[in-house]
Design a protein around this motif. Structure first.
Motif, PDB file in Angstrom:
ATOM      1  N   UNK A   1       0.859  -1.183   0.000  1.00  0.00           N
ATOM      2  CA  UNK A   1       0.000   0.000   0.000  1.00  0.00           C
ATOM      3  C   UNK A   1       0.900   1.240   0.000  1.00  0.00           C
ATOM      4  N   UNK A   2       0.625   2.202  -0.868  1.00  0.00           N
ATOM      5  CA  UNK A   2       1.473   3.400  -0.915  1.00  0.00           C
ATOM      6  C   UNK A   2       1.269   4.278   0.311  1.00  0.00           C
ATOM      7  N   UNK A   3       2.264   5.101   0.592  1.00  0.00           N
ATOM      8  CA  UNK A   3       2.174   6.060   1.686  1.00  0.00           C
ATOM      9  C   UNK A   3       1.281   7.211   1.225  1.00  0.00           C
ATOM     10  N   UNK A   4       0.075   7.272   1.759  1.00  0.00           N
ATOM     11  CA  UNK A   4      -0.898   8.272   1.328  1.00  0.00           C
ATOM     12  C   UNK A   4      -0.520   9.680   1.767  1.00  0.00           C
ATOM     13  N   UNK A   5       0.424   9.804   2.676  1.00  0.00           N
ATOM     14  CA  UNK A   5       0.853  11.134   3.120  1.00  0.00           C
ATOM     15  C   UNK A   5       1.852  11.755   2.149  1.00  0.00           C
ATOM     16  N   UNK A   6       2.527  10.927   1.342  1.00  0.00           N
ATOM     17  CA  UNK A   6       3.507  11.422   0.376  1.00  0.00           C
ATOM     18  C   UNK A   6       2.931  11.249  -1.030  1.00  0.00           C
ATOM     19  N   UNK A   7       2.109  12.214  -1.453  1.00  0.00           N
ATOM     20  CA  UNK A   7       1.427  12.118  -2.734  1.00  0.00           C
ATOM     21  C   UNK A   7       2.399  12.177  -3.917  1.00  0.00           C
ATOM     22  N   UNK A   8       3.504  12.881  -3.763  1.00  0.00           N
ATOM     23  CA  UNK A   8       4.479  12.980  -4.852  1.00  0.00           C
ATOM     24  C   UNK A   8       5.116  11.619  -5.122  1.00  0.00           C
ATOM     25  N   UNK A   9       5.501  10.916  -4.067  1.00  0.00           N
ATOM     26  CA  UNK A   9       6.104   9.592  -4.234  1.00  0.00           C
ATOM     27  C   UNK A   9       5.076   8.608  -4.815  1.00  0.00           C
ATOM     28  N   UNK A  10       3.834   8.696  -4.388  1.00  0.00           N
ATOM     29  CA  UNK A  10       2.772   7.835  -4.899  1.00  0.00           C
ATOM     30  C   UNK A  10       2.560   8.114  -6.392  1.00  0.00           C
ATOM     31  N   UNK A  11       2.561   9.394  -6.757  1.00  0.00           N
ATOM     32  CA  UNK A  11       2.402   9.772  -8.163  1.00  0.00           C
ATOM     33  C   UNK A  11       3.558   9.216  -9.004  1.00  0.00           C
ATOM     34  N   UNK A  12       4.781   9.291  -8.493  1.00  0.00           N
ATOM     35  CA  UNK A  12       5.943   8.738  -9.203  1.00  0.00           C
ATOM     36  C   UNK A  12       5.789   7.228  -9.386  1.00  0.00           C
ATOM     37  N   UNK A  13       5.324   6.552  -8.358  1.00  0.00           N
ATOM     38  CA  UNK A  13       5.155   5.101  -8.449  1.00  0.00           C
ATOM     39  C   UNK A  13       4.147   4.752  -9.534  1.00  0.00           C
ATOM     40  N   UNK A  14       3.027   5.465  -9.562  1.00  0.00           N
ATOM     41  CA  UNK A  14       1.996   5.195 -10.572  1.00  0.00           C
ATOM     42  C   UNK A  14       2.545   5.427 -11.976  1.00  0.00           C
ATOM     43  N   UNK A  15       3.170   6.568 -12.191  1.00  0.00           N
ATOM     44  CA  UNK A  15       3.673   6.899 -13.527  1.00  0.00           C
ATOM     45  C   UNK A  15       4.739   5.910 -13.974  1.00  0.00           C
ATOM     46  N   UNK A  16       5.651   5.565 -13.100  1.00  0.00           N
ATOM     47  CA  UNK A  16       6.707   4.630 -13.472  1.00  0.00           C
ATOM     48  C   UNK A  16       6.163   3.232 -13.749  1.00  0.00           C
ATOM     49  N   UNK A  17       5.170   2.801 -12.977  1.00  0.00           N
ATOM     50  CA  UNK A  17       4.559   1.503 -13.250  1.00  0.00           C
ATOM     51  C   UNK A  17       3.745   1.540 -14.542  1.00  0.00           C
ATOM     52  N   UNK A  18       3.072   2.666 -14.823  1.00  0.00           N
ATOM     53  CA  UNK A  18       2.350   2.787 -16.087  1.00  0.00           C
ATOM     54  C   UNK A  18       3.307   2.658 -17.272  1.00  0.00           C
ATOM     55  N   UNK A  19       4.485   3.240 -17.148  1.00  0.00           N
ATOM     56  CA  UNK A  19       5.473   3.140 -18.222  1.00  0.00           C
ATOM     57  C   UNK A  19       6.038   1.721 -18.338  1.00  0.00           C
TER      58      UNK A  19
END
Length: 178
Positions: free
Chosen positions: A24-42
């Motif tokens: 589960x991503x750290x919901x307090x760090x939205x920037x890191x969560x966004x990076x994880x999503x984008x990198x996994x999408x790629x």
């Protein structure tokens, strides 16, 4: 467009079965969560495309016309948004500053158009459900070394992929590969 290369399919073990690679991503760090999503999408874009196509084929088998209508409406709304973002500074700033709200605006406009046309249920199930499943997987899947290396190659421009172009159209190119 000629230099766009589809990435290889990732193994089923890498994509789905390796349960130790989900968290589960750290919901307090939205920037890191966004990076994880984008990198996994790629990284998993070929697997995501195949999964969405299988879902579309199943739904399309039972409801072909409403699914095609839903796909057409979403495509037209997306293309209209990209055109507006390229030609209107206000929309461009909104896309860059609020990427999640931009995607929600596209989905909301598509929903409103489809509700007026009568294909809401098929749209919600046939188009939104695969997108939701892809975003949940991209949120929960932890990155590995190969994932990080592939994303760096994409971010420095050595390799162009369809998902990279889509993320660029949504104003997420500066995030990719981080």
């Amino acid at each position: 467009m000629a230099d766009v290369q589809p990435p290889p399919f990732r193994t089923l073990d890498d994509f789905l079965l390796g349960s130790d690679r989900f968290a589960v991503p750290d919901l307090r760090d939205l920037e890191q969560w966004n990076h994880r999503i984008i990198n996994n999408l790629l990284y998993y874009q070929s697997n995501y495309l195949l999964s969405a196509l299988l879902f579309f084929l199943i739904v399309g088998y039972f409801q072909p016309l409403p699914l095609l209508l839903g796909g057409l409406v979403v495509t037209l709304v997306f293309l209209g948004f990209v055109w507006a973002a390229e030609n209107q500074a206000v929309v461009r700033r909104f896309r860059r500053n609020h990427p999640s709200l931009a995607v929600l605006a596209i989905m909301g406009a598509s929903y409103l158009l489809l509700s007026a046309l009568g294909g809401v249920a098929v749209f919600l199930f046939g188009i939104t459900c695969p997108i939701l499943l892809i975003l949940v997987h991209a949120s929960l899947r932890l990155r590995n070394l190969k994932n990080k290396l592939e994303n760096k190659i994409e971010s420095i421009g050595l390799k162009r992929t369809p998902m990279g172009l889509l993320l660029e159209a949504l104003g997420q190119e500066q995030e990719a590969g981080s």
